[in-house]
Design an enzyme around this catalytic site. Structure first.
Site, short mmCIF file in Angstrom:
data_model
loop_
_atom_site.label_atom_id
_atom_site.label_comp_id
_atom_site.label_asym_id
_atom_site.label_seq_id
_atom_site.Cartn_x
_atom_site.Cartn_y
_atom_site.Cartn_z
N GLU A 78 55.34 -14.65 54.84
CA GLU A 78 55.85 -15.58 55.85
C GLU A 78 54.82 -15.73 56.98
OE1 GLU A 78 59.96 -15.20 56.66
OE2 GLU A 78 59.95 -16.89 58.04
N GLU A 107 63.37 -6.50 62.39
CA GLU A 107 63.92 -7.86 62.38
C GLU A 107 65.44 -7.85 62.59
OE1 GLU A 107 63.16 -9.77 58.67
OE2 GLU A 107 63.68 -11.75 59.44
C1 BGC Z 1 62.04 -15.35 60.42
C2 BGC Z 1 62.72 -15.21 61.73
C3 BGC Z 1 63.32 -16.53 62.10
C4 BGC Z 1 64.24 -16.99 61.01
C5 BGC Z 1 64.88 -18.30 61.32
C6 BGC Z 1 63.07 -15.75 59.40
O1 BGC Z 1 62.56 -15.79 58.15
O2 BGC Z 1 61.38 -14.19 60.09
O3 BGC Z 1 61.96 -14.60 62.68
O4 BGC Z 1 63.97 -16.49 63.32
O5 BGC Z 1 63.65 -16.96 59.76
O6 BGC Z 1 65.49 -18.90 60.25
#
Ligand code: BGC
Length: 908
Positions: A477, A754
């Protein structure tokens, strides 16, 4: 008396000269750069009353000529003074100096600082983009080289280069510069960044060679964005100025002898996947002059011009990515005959440099991970599809150091497979890699857990600065999500100097904005994940330029893009139906699983409790308030009134729909639903206490745990401090059971997760980043409330500072320090036998309004002035240098201070 002698007498020094936030930048393309400086003085209440900036040309035909003299300007400005002289010319060196006068009549002159322009207009580029077209796209990293002769003494030589996705530059065999993973990522369809290098010392009178290694970099995560045949490519110009006045340019163009090969050692390489390096394929002397191409063992052919990536070429005006630190592993464990696991004791972003030896053809694989299984092997379940594996194919012979070139990882553990010999700790370095921004904040206190949380946040933030603020450094990501930044930004601008990085990222966001509609995307660059239009929670679009203004005195974004900010807000406003924006895809993201909707990974991160409409419309309100503040900073009075009026309408709509006056709560009354309106300041005044009491009651009922997601966690903590319950905030901060920051620490976290959950597998694995800044937003709390620091917009860049420290039960001392653009700002306190000692350092040319808490009925003395009485018996005491005004306020005493160091003893 000379100015220097005068300065020595008064102790005034002018220093820290910056051009567009950079010390002596090489290769800017801003036609009107801005200058900043700092004052230093041992005196108190130092105020600049006038400045005079002079700029000289240092190179070219006009060398030595003055091109700007601002004249003596009656002004306190020391940040962002814009160049106002004759038009600058491209590829020219300049120097500048500033003289400053202060209120006491002192004068001082700075030393000289330099800056140099690159191409002030992209049209001036003569080079073309070249690539190695016949290769299998994006597998092997191509090498490019060109040889050329130079005759005569070389005075100055510069390389201007952009290589996409990433490049490494070599001249006569030497690697140029210490930047890695360059250039910073942008959406190449909108802009590509080039760097400038001084290569004067690397060139010789005679035969020379320039070489470029090219990597995929961010091409790969952009599959939808780029045609599949698009591949690594370079544009480069080398300009040589000879001592006798001749000039020569070597550029990448179709007519020149640029050779390329795909027979080099870097095989498969990608940001997420890692890199395979076959040392047997190294080409000796590939970037040196005199290479016998036919005998080099590689097939070289002419590089071919290719379609440009589409965007404008701009000078890279932010700190490059570098190896900023090196860690030693704390342990090595054997997990199999050919497998051992390194533990660095710290989760971080970067890579491993390792010394290996072995038979020719041996493949050693390094697999990076944030976790280990019970048997000690790496657990990579949360990396999703990212292979995060570097492989080295050994050439045989002596032991050698290896490290990757065009990838990076987020990890604490590394499993080394295919290597039978025991690795010693001496054979391994953990290279900490990030944008080389300056750490500017410190926080200390006498609670170990709080300090630990702070350290974890700083590691997390630092792991997520790679030319832009990423969400995580490890899985497939690594995108810059604007919703995370809505709360993260305030933490980040305290811990790192982000004036340039955020200015750059703000352009990335603008690149996602629709010209007609004003819509922006959830991520910038917007290439892989995230919606467009973005979720309404992405107030970071406004907050980032606002923080740039407040913290760093950088106002170009609000000046130049006020209309763009307004277009996004207008778009959001148009979504309201019956006053409310119902659309919500992200909302108060990733609350404890018990509060989240059921579903796998990402889909299970939305709040099942907090109404999306409350959150989305609340952020519209926040945006309208921010627009009013920004308009006010720009002196746009009519806009202020207009945005304030619209904000009131939105406030009323939210209260009508979501506020229950009977129960004194918003929506279902969960923590987020009550905390957010309190934070926004939209709760009808007479109801505030009750809504706040409901918030506190809910926290107590959860035995001092939060049920909030990543946005409202910050807001709940702020609200607790603002409404006088720092004691409750402290209980949350020192909590060690789930969900809490302390729980992360209990589970061995060295960075912030997270989610509140300790994810090691299972359904949440896809959202199990262990190095994710958004819950680190809490760190701003330490600066803001324990240190009490708030920069005010009146004089941005900490010219006017509010200092209102809290002294909560359970702490005996706390200290925050911030390197502001004006100098060091410090706020510290410690309990003493007889009361509390407050230390305050206000940088020169700034002033602070300090609230000494709980001092109302007690005496306040200023220790550094021989215990001079500042306040006693409810009245100001004797005059103290630098103390401009003293008055009672609530339970405390308000002290207005000019710059300087102060130490106040508050008895009682
Ligand atoms: C990210 C997050 C983000 C979220 C929003 C995730 O995959 O890592 O930080 O806020 O997606 O959809």
């Amino acid at each position: 008396m000379s100015v220097g002698a005068q300065a020595r007498q008064t102790g005034l020094v002018v220093t820290g000269l910056l051009t567009d936030h950079a010390p002596e930048p090489l290769g800017i393309d801003e036609p009107r750069p801005r200058f900043s400086w700092r004052l230093e003085s041992t005196l108190r209440d130092v105020r600049q009353t006038a400045y005079r900036v002079t700029v000289r040309t240092e190179s070219g035909e006009d060398a030595g000529a003055e091109c700007w003299d601002s004249g003596w300007t009656e002004s306190a400005d020391q940040l962002g003074v814009e160049y106002g002289g004759a038009p600058l010319t491209s590829r020219t060196a300049y120097s500048w100096q500033v003289r400053v006068r202060t209120a006491d009549g002192s004068e001082a002159e700075s030393t000289t600082a330099r800056f140099e322009t690159a191409f002030l207009s992209p049209e001036q580029w003569r080079g073309e983009w070249l690539a190695c077209v016949s290769m299998t796209p994006r597998v092997v990293a191509p090498l490019m080289r060109r040889e050329f002769d130079l005759a005569g003494a070389i005075e100055r030589a510069r390389v201007y280069v952009s290589g996409l996705g990433y490049y490494e530059l070599y001249v006569n065999g030497a690697r140029i510069g210490d930047s890695v993973l360059d250039p910073a990522w942008t959406d190449f369809r909108s802009r590509a960044l080039y760097a400038t290098y001084d290569v004067t010392e690397h060139l010789v009178n005679g035969a020379n060679a320039v070489g470029v290694a090219l990597g995929n970099g961010w091409f790969e995560p952009m599959p939808s964005a780029l045609p599949s045949q698009l591949q690594p490519q370079v544009i480069l110009e080398l300009h040589v100025d000879f001592a006798d006045g001749r000039t020569l340019a070597i550029v990448t163009d179709r007519n020149s002898e640029w050779l390329t090969t795909i027979d080099g050692p870097i095989l498969g390489h990608s940001i997420y996947g890692g890199e395979t390096y076959d040392a047997r394929r190294e080409i000796a002397g590939w970037a040196e002059a005199g290479l016998d191409v036919a005998a080099s063992g590689a097939r070289w052919k002419r590089a071919i011009p290719v379609e440009p990536p589409g965007g404008v070429l701009q000078a890279q005006q932010l700190e490059p990515i570098r190896i900023v630190d090196e860690l030693r592993p704390v342990a090595v464990h054997r997990v199999g005959p050919e497998s051992q696991v390194l533990d660095f004791g710290q989760n971080f972003a970067g890579w491993v440099r390792v010394r290996l030896s072995g038979a020719e053809g041996t493949t050693v694989a390094l697999r990076h991970a944030e976790m280990v299984h019970e048997d000690g092997t790496v657990n990579t379940v949360n990396l999703r599809t990212a292979e995060a594996t570097d492989r080295y194919i050994l050439p045989g012979g002596e032991a050698r150091w290896f490290e990757p070139h065009f990838t990076y990882h987020g990890f604490r553990y590394v499993q080394v497979d295919g290597y039978a010999a025991d690795l010693s700790l001496e054979d391994v370095r953990g290279c900490v890699v990030r944008s080389a921004v300056e750490p500017i904040g410190t926080f200390r206190c006498d609670n170990e857990l709080l300090e630990r949380i702070h350290r974890n946040v700083v590691w997390t933030e630092g792991s997520n600065l790679h030319g832009l603020p990423t969400d995580c450094p490890q899985r497939d990501e690594r995108l810059a999500w604007l919703n995370d930044m809505t709360v993260r930004g305030e933490e980040a601008v305290h811990n790192f100097g982000l004036a340039r990085l955020y200015s750059k990222w703000f352009l990335d966001i603008l690149d996602t904005q629709g010209a007609a509609t004003g819509v922006i995307a959830d991520t910038a660059p917007h290439v892989r994940y995230g919606h467009r239009p973005a979720d309404p929670v992405v107030s970071s679009f406004l907050l980032v330029p606002w923080l740039l203004h407040l913290h760093y005195g950088e106002r170009r974004q609000i000046e130049r893009n006020f209309g763009d900010l307004g277009r996004w807000v207008a778009y959001l406003d148009s979504l309201r139906v019956d006053g409310i924006i119902e659309q919500s895809e992200i909302g108060d993201w990733a609350p404890p699983v018990s509060e989240a909707v059921e579903g796998s990974a990402g889909s299970g991160a939305m709040s099942a409790v907090t109404p999306g409409g409350l959150i989305s419309t609340g952020f519209l309100y926040l945006n309208l308030r921010l627009m009013a503040d920004i308009a006010s900073a720009l002196g746009r009075t009519e806009d202020v009134a207009d945005y304030e009026q619209r904000a009131r309408e939105v406030r009323d709509a939210i209260n009508t729909r979501f506020y229950d006056p009977e129960l004194s709560r918003y929506g279902p009354g969960n923590q987020s639903s009550n905390a957010f309106p309190l934070y926004l300041g939209i709760v009808p005044e007479e109801h505030e206490e009750r809504v706040f009491a409901n918030l506190v009651r809910d926290i107590e009922e959860h035995d001092y745990h939060l049920t909030t997601g990543n946005l409202c966690t910050k807001y709940a903590m702020d609200v607790l401090a603002r409404f006088g319950r720092a004691d409750v905030a402290m209980k949350l901060l020192t909590q060690r059971t789930y969900p809490s920051w302390g729980f992360m620490v209990e589970m061995g976290a060295t960075t912030i997760w997270e989610r509140w959950e300790h994810v090691t597998g299972g359904v949440l694995a896809g959202m199990g980043s262990h190095n994710h800044p958004m819950y680190g937003a809490v760190d701003a709390w330490f600066y803001r409330y324990l240190g009490g620091l708030t920069p005010l917009p009146e004089e941005p860049g900490f010219g006017t500072i509010l200092i209102e420290p809290l002294v909560p039960e359970g702490l005996s001392e706390a200290e925050v320090e911030l390197k502001t653009p004006r100098g060091l700002l410090r706020s510290a306190w410690r309990r003493t036998d007889g009361g509390v000692r407050f230390t305050v350092v206000v940088p020169p040319n700034a002033h602070a309004s300090v609230l000494l808490p709980r001092a109302g009925e007690d005496a306040v003395t200023e220790v550094r002035e021989g215990d001079a009485v500042v306040w006693r018996d409810g009245r100001p005491g004797e005059p103290v240098p630098g103390v401009r005004h003293v008055s009672a306020e609530g339970n405390g005493v308000r002290v207005q201070l000019g710059s300087g160091r102060y130490e106040f003893a508050v008895s009682g």
